[in-house]
Design a protein around this motif. Sequence first.
Motif, mmCIF file in Angstrom:
data_model
loop_
_atom_site.group_PDB
_atom_site.id
_atom_site.type_symbol
_atom_site.label_atom_id
_atom_site.label_comp_id
_atom_site.label_asym_id
_atom_site.label_seq_id
_atom_site.Cartn_x
_atom_site.Cartn_y
_atom_site.Cartn_z
ATOM 1 N N LEU A 174 7.669 -9.863 -11.185
ATOM 2 C CA LEU A 174 7.644 -9.275 -9.851
ATOM 3 C C LEU A 174 7.780 -10.408 -8.830
ATOM 4 O O LEU A 174 7.043 -11.396 -8.910
ATOM 5 C CB LEU A 174 6.332 -8.512 -9.652
ATOM 6 N N PRO A 175 8.709 -10.306 -7.873
ATOM 7 C CA PRO A 175 8.876 -11.375 -6.885
ATOM 8 C C PRO A 175 7.588 -11.640 -6.096
ATOM 9 O O PRO A 175 6.800 -10.724 -5.832
ATOM 10 C CB PRO A 175 9.974 -10.840 -5.957
ATOM 11 N N ALA A 176 7.410 -12.888 -5.695
ATOM 12 C CA ALA A 176 6.169 -13.325 -5.056
ATOM 13 C C ALA A 176 5.810 -12.530 -3.808
ATOM 14 O O ALA A 176 4.641 -12.261 -3.571
ATOM 15 C CB ALA A 176 6.264 -14.812 -4.714
ATOM 16 N N GLN A 177 6.756 -12.147 -2.998
ATOM 17 C CA GLN A 177 6.456 -11.442 -1.748
ATOM 18 C C GLN A 177 6.350 -9.924 -1.908
ATOM 19 O O GLN A 177 6.018 -9.221 -0.956
ATOM 20 C CB GLN A 177 7.519 -11.766 -0.694
ATOM 21 N N ALA A 178 6.632 -9.431 -3.104
ATOM 22 C CA ALA A 178 6.535 -7.985 -3.342
ATOM 23 C C ALA A 178 5.069 -7.563 -3.360
ATOM 24 O O ALA A 178 4.176 -8.370 -3.609
ATOM 25 C CB ALA A 178 7.200 -7.617 -4.669
ATOM 26 N N GLN A 179 4.845 -6.308 -3.086
ATOM 27 C CA GLN A 179 3.494 -5.773 -3.131
ATOM 28 C C GLN A 179 3.342 -4.861 -4.338
ATOM 29 O O GLN A 179 4.307 -4.257 -4.800
ATOM 30 C CB GLN A 179 3.180 -5.019 -1.846
ATOM 31 N N LEU A 180 2.116 -4.773 -4.820
ATOM 32 C CA LEU A 180 1.781 -3.976 -5.996
ATOM 33 C C LEU A 180 0.751 -2.926 -5.597
ATOM 34 O O LEU A 180 -0.275 -3.264 -5.006
ATOM 35 C CB LEU A 180 1.207 -4.889 -7.084
ATOM 36 N N ARG A 181 1.063 -1.677 -5.899
ATOM 37 C CA ARG A 181 0.128 -0.584 -5.622
ATOM 38 C C ARG A 181 0.004 0.264 -6.879
ATOM 39 O O ARG A 181 1.005 0.578 -7.521
ATOM 40 C CB ARG A 181 0.628 0.318 -4.482
ATOM 41 N N VAL A 182 -1.231 0.631 -7.196
ATOM 42 C CA VAL A 182 -1.505 1.523 -8.320
ATOM 43 C C VAL A 182 -2.388 2.642 -7.794
ATOM 44 O O VAL A 182 -3.382 2.383 -7.120
ATOM 45 C CB VAL A 182 -2.205 0.800 -9.486
ATOM 46 N N LEU A 208 -5.764 -4.654 -12.011
ATOM 47 C CA LEU A 208 -4.891 -5.398 -11.104
ATOM 48 C C LEU A 208 -4.737 -6.854 -11.552
ATOM 49 O O LEU A 208 -3.638 -7.412 -11.498
ATOM 50 C CB LEU A 208 -5.429 -5.331 -9.673
ATOM 51 N N ALA A 209 -5.818 -7.463 -12.022
ATOM 52 C CA ALA A 209 -5.748 -8.840 -12.528
ATOM 53 C C ALA A 209 -4.855 -8.929 -13.759
ATOM 54 O O ALA A 209 -4.066 -9.876 -13.899
ATOM 55 C CB ALA A 209 -7.152 -9.350 -12.844
ATOM 56 N N ALA A 210 -4.949 -7.956 -14.654
ATOM 57 C CA ALA A 210 -4.098 -7.946 -15.855
ATOM 58 C C ALA A 210 -2.632 -7.772 -15.471
ATOM 59 O O ALA A 210 -1.750 -8.442 -16.039
ATOM 60 C CB ALA A 210 -4.537 -6.838 -16.807
ATOM 61 N N LEU A 211 -2.356 -6.892 -14.521
ATOM 62 C CA LEU A 211 -0.978 -6.723 -14.066
ATOM 63 C C LEU A 211 -0.445 -8.034 -13.483
ATOM 64 O O LEU A 211 0.671 -8.450 -13.801
ATOM 65 C CB LEU A 211 -0.888 -5.607 -13.025
ATOM 66 N N SER A 212 -1.227 -8.668 -12.653
ATOM 67 C CA SER A 212 -0.793 -9.930 -12.049
ATOM 68 C C SER A 212 -0.458 -10.960 -13.115
ATOM 69 O O SER A 212 0.585 -11.617 -13.060
ATOM 70 C CB SER A 212 -1.890 -10.488 -11.132
ATOM 71 N N ARG A 213 -1.323 -11.071 -14.079
ATOM 72 C CA ARG A 213 -1.120 -12.061 -15.144
ATOM 73 C C ARG A 213 0.143 -11.776 -15.959
ATOM 74 O O ARG A 213 0.973 -12.645 -16.172
ATOM 75 C CB ARG A 213 -2.332 -12.078 -16.064
ATOM 76 N N TRP A 259 2.894 -12.789 -11.450
ATOM 77 C CA TRP A 259 2.908 -12.542 -10.008
ATOM 78 C C TRP A 259 1.533 -12.766 -9.399
ATOM 79 O O TRP A 259 0.515 -12.515 -10.038
ATOM 80 C CB TRP A 259 3.357 -11.088 -9.805
ATOM 81 N N GLN A 260 1.519 -13.193 -8.127
ATOM 82 C CA GLN A 260 0.298 -13.252 -7.315
ATOM 83 C C GLN A 260 0.650 -12.679 -5.966
ATOM 84 O O GLN A 260 1.724 -12.940 -5.433
ATOM 85 C CB GLN A 260 -0.178 -14.685 -7.123
ATOM 86 N N GLY A 261 -0.257 -11.903 -5.398
ATOM 87 C CA GLY A 261 0.040 -11.363 -4.079
ATOM 88 C C GLY A 261 -0.873 -10.219 -3.706
ATOM 89 O O GLY A 261 -2.013 -10.125 -4.173
ATOM 90 N N ASP A 262 -0.348 -9.331 -2.899
ATOM 91 C CA ASP A 262 -1.079 -8.205 -2.349
ATOM 92 C C ASP A 262 -1.056 -7.045 -3.350
ATOM 93 O O ASP A 262 -0.023 -6.421 -3.554
ATOM 94 C CB ASP A 262 -0.441 -7.796 -1.020
ATOM 95 N N ALA A 263 -2.207 -6.782 -3.966
ATOM 96 C CA ALA A 263 -2.331 -5.693 -4.937
ATOM 97 C C ALA A 263 -3.482 -4.791 -4.529
ATOM 98 O O ALA A 263 -4.535 -5.274 -4.112
ATOM 99 C CB ALA A 263 -2.584 -6.244 -6.335
ATOM 100 N N ARG A 264 -3.275 -3.493 -4.667
ATOM 101 C CA ARG A 264 -4.326 -2.539 -4.310
ATOM 102 C C ARG A 264 -4.333 -1.366 -5.270
ATOM 103 O O ARG A 264 -3.291 -0.930 -5.746
ATOM 104 C CB ARG A 264 -4.105 -1.991 -2.903
ATOM 105 N N LEU A 292 8.318 -3.400 -3.344
ATOM 106 C CA LEU A 292 7.125 -2.766 -3.848
ATOM 107 C C LEU A 292 7.293 -2.372 -5.306
ATOM 108 O O LEU A 292 8.353 -1.908 -5.709
ATOM 109 C CB LEU A 292 6.917 -1.502 -2.991
ATOM 110 N N LEU A 293 6.225 -2.569 -6.058
ATOM 111 C CA LEU A 293 6.096 -1.960 -7.385
ATOM 112 C C LEU A 293 4.900 -1.035 -7.254
ATOM 113 O O LEU A 293 3.790 -1.484 -6.959
ATOM 114 C CB LEU A 293 5.859 -3.017 -8.469
ATOM 115 N N ILE A 294 5.140 0.244 -7.427
ATOM 116 C CA ILE A 294 4.078 1.226 -7.236
ATOM 117 C C ILE A 294 4.020 2.160 -8.437
ATOM 118 O O ILE A 294 5.051 2.581 -8.958
ATOM 119 C CB ILE A 294 4.271 2.019 -5.923
#
Length: 159
Positions: free
Chosen positions: A57-65, A101-106, A110-115, A138-140
């Motif tokens: 996931l690109p660094a500036q992208a946001q992650l929402r679940v 969210l931590a597992a997804l990041s790993r 990716w690191q960034g805005d996850a909610r 966004l990855l949602i």
Amino acid sequence: MSDWITTAHVTVDPLPLDWRDQLAVRLGQRPRRIGPWAELALYGARLCLDAAGESALPAQAQLRVASLSGPRNATRQIVEQAQTGLPMPFSFMQSQPSQMLAALSRHLGWQGDARFIVSRDQQAVLDLATQECSAAGLLIGWVEEDRRTEWWRMVLRGP
């Protein structure tokens, strides 16, 4: 109003019986210290990024679940285990959406805005997420334990 392009949309419903084995093969190992709900989120997110042709996931992208209820089974287990009077069980961590969210990041590199959002209104969650995003998009995903996972990878249309 921004113009969004969906680069991938993945729905897994019903879940294949071997979805956890498929995830382990895709990651090169079994995820550790996360529960089935977090694994299901990771399974769907990884399928979506693969469908979008992205290795990370690109660094500036946001992650929402989002979910109607989050990790229900892990929450039930910790309530039962907490009644025994023993120290807080390891499953307590599996009941925490932040661990997902931590597992997804790993695993998405990716690191960034996850909610994580609990909601019944899928469109409202999507509308809010797209209003907050940059061009990296966004990855949602929507994750319902033991039932289904649905994910979208979205980016802003170029000039």
